[in-house]
Design an enzyme around this catalytic site. Structure first.
Site, short mmCIF file in Angstrom:
data_model
loop_
_atom_site.label_atom_id
_atom_site.label_comp_id
_atom_site.label_asym_id
_atom_site.label_seq_id
_atom_site.Cartn_x
_atom_site.Cartn_y
_atom_site.Cartn_z
N GLU A 51 22.34 -6.78 -43.36
CA GLU A 51 21.50 -7.92 -43.52
C GLU A 51 20.74 -7.79 -44.89
O GLU A 51 20.34 -8.80 -45.57
CB GLU A 51 20.51 -7.73 -42.29
CG GLU A 51 21.14 -7.97 -40.95
CD GLU A 51 21.28 -9.78 -40.80
OE1 GLU A 51 20.54 -10.40 -41.57
OE2 GLU A 51 21.96 -10.00 -39.96
N ASN A 63 17.70 -20.75 -44.15
CA ASN A 63 18.58 -20.88 -43.17
C ASN A 63 18.72 -22.56 -42.94
O ASN A 63 17.96 -23.35 -43.58
CB ASN A 63 18.27 -20.29 -41.64
CG ASN A 63 18.13 -19.00 -41.88
OD1 ASN A 63 19.05 -18.30 -42.36
ND2 ASN A 63 17.10 -18.35 -41.37
N ASP A 65 18.35 -24.53 -40.51
CA ASP A 65 16.98 -24.97 -39.96
C ASP A 65 15.77 -25.10 -40.64
O ASP A 65 14.62 -25.33 -40.17
CB ASP A 65 16.83 -24.60 -38.59
CG ASP A 65 16.41 -22.95 -38.45
OD1 ASP A 65 16.48 -22.42 -39.65
OD2 ASP A 65 16.51 -22.25 -37.25
N SER A 67 14.31 -22.24 -41.58
CA SER A 67 13.58 -20.94 -41.25
C SER A 67 14.24 -19.85 -42.46
O SER A 67 15.08 -20.36 -43.09
CB SER A 67 13.96 -20.52 -39.99
OG SER A 67 15.30 -20.34 -39.83
N ASP A 69 14.52 -15.38 -43.18
CA ASP A 69 14.64 -14.10 -42.23
C ASP A 69 13.69 -12.95 -43.29
O ASP A 69 13.93 -12.90 -44.28
CB ASP A 69 15.74 -13.75 -42.31
CG ASP A 69 16.82 -14.63 -41.36
OD1 ASP A 69 15.94 -15.13 -40.63
OD2 ASP A 69 17.78 -15.15 -41.70
N ASN A 76 13.88 -13.47 -38.00
CA ASN A 76 13.64 -14.95 -38.23
C ASN A 76 12.15 -15.32 -38.09
O ASN A 76 11.72 -14.99 -36.83
CB ASN A 76 14.52 -15.72 -37.21
CG ASN A 76 14.71 -16.92 -37.70
OD1 ASN A 76 13.86 -17.85 -37.09
ND2 ASN A 76 15.60 -17.64 -38.70
#
Length: 142
Positions: A51, A63, A65, A67, A69, A76
């Site tokens: 990650e 992302n 959508d 959002s 991270d 998120n």
């Protein structure tokens, strides 16, 4: 003159903003000291590697959508933390996303454990790298 001032301010502010880079064993030992069960540590270190490459100060790109991270486990902001922009979040961990970017990984670990408890390991898109046999973590505690 203003450009020089801006560069000086960035030079002073940037190291703290970047967080630290851990390694597999330092992360495992820190998580163990925070009470994470040893039989989960290989999975957590694998997730952190894939990650964030073990970096605590990472904010991922947007992302699909919209959002983002945050932190070593790339948690998120739509569901788990309140982003600095003030945009809507369910904020399931009840904390600021910036709290996930510090060298002290306590907030990241606690929030990641909450995500695990509610959504399981597949909550992380990189889980497929970590769901099989993993190297033992015991060598980190010798």
């Amino acid at each position: 003159m203003r450009a020089l001032l801006a560069i000086c301010v960035l030079a002073v502010a940037t190291p703290a903003a970047l967080g630290c880079t851990m390694d597999r064993c330092s992360l495992a030992r820190e998580m163990s000291s925070l009470g994470v069960p040893r039989d989960q540590l290989s999975k957590w270190t694998c997730i952190a590697q894939h990650e964030s490459d073990y970096r605590t100060g990472v904010v991922g790109p947007p992302n699909s959508d919209g959002s983002n991270d945050y932190g070593i486990f790339q948690i998120n902001d739509l569901y788990w933390c309140q982003p600095p922009s003030g945009k809507y979040s369910h904020n399931g961990c009840g904390l600021s996303c910036n709290a996930l970017l510090t060298d002290d990984i306590t907030n990241s670990v606690r929030c990641a454990q909450k995500v695990l408890g509610e959504q399981g390991w597949p909550a992380w898109s990189t889980w497929h790298y970590c769901s099989g046999a993993l190297p033992p973590i015991d060598d980190c505690f010798k």
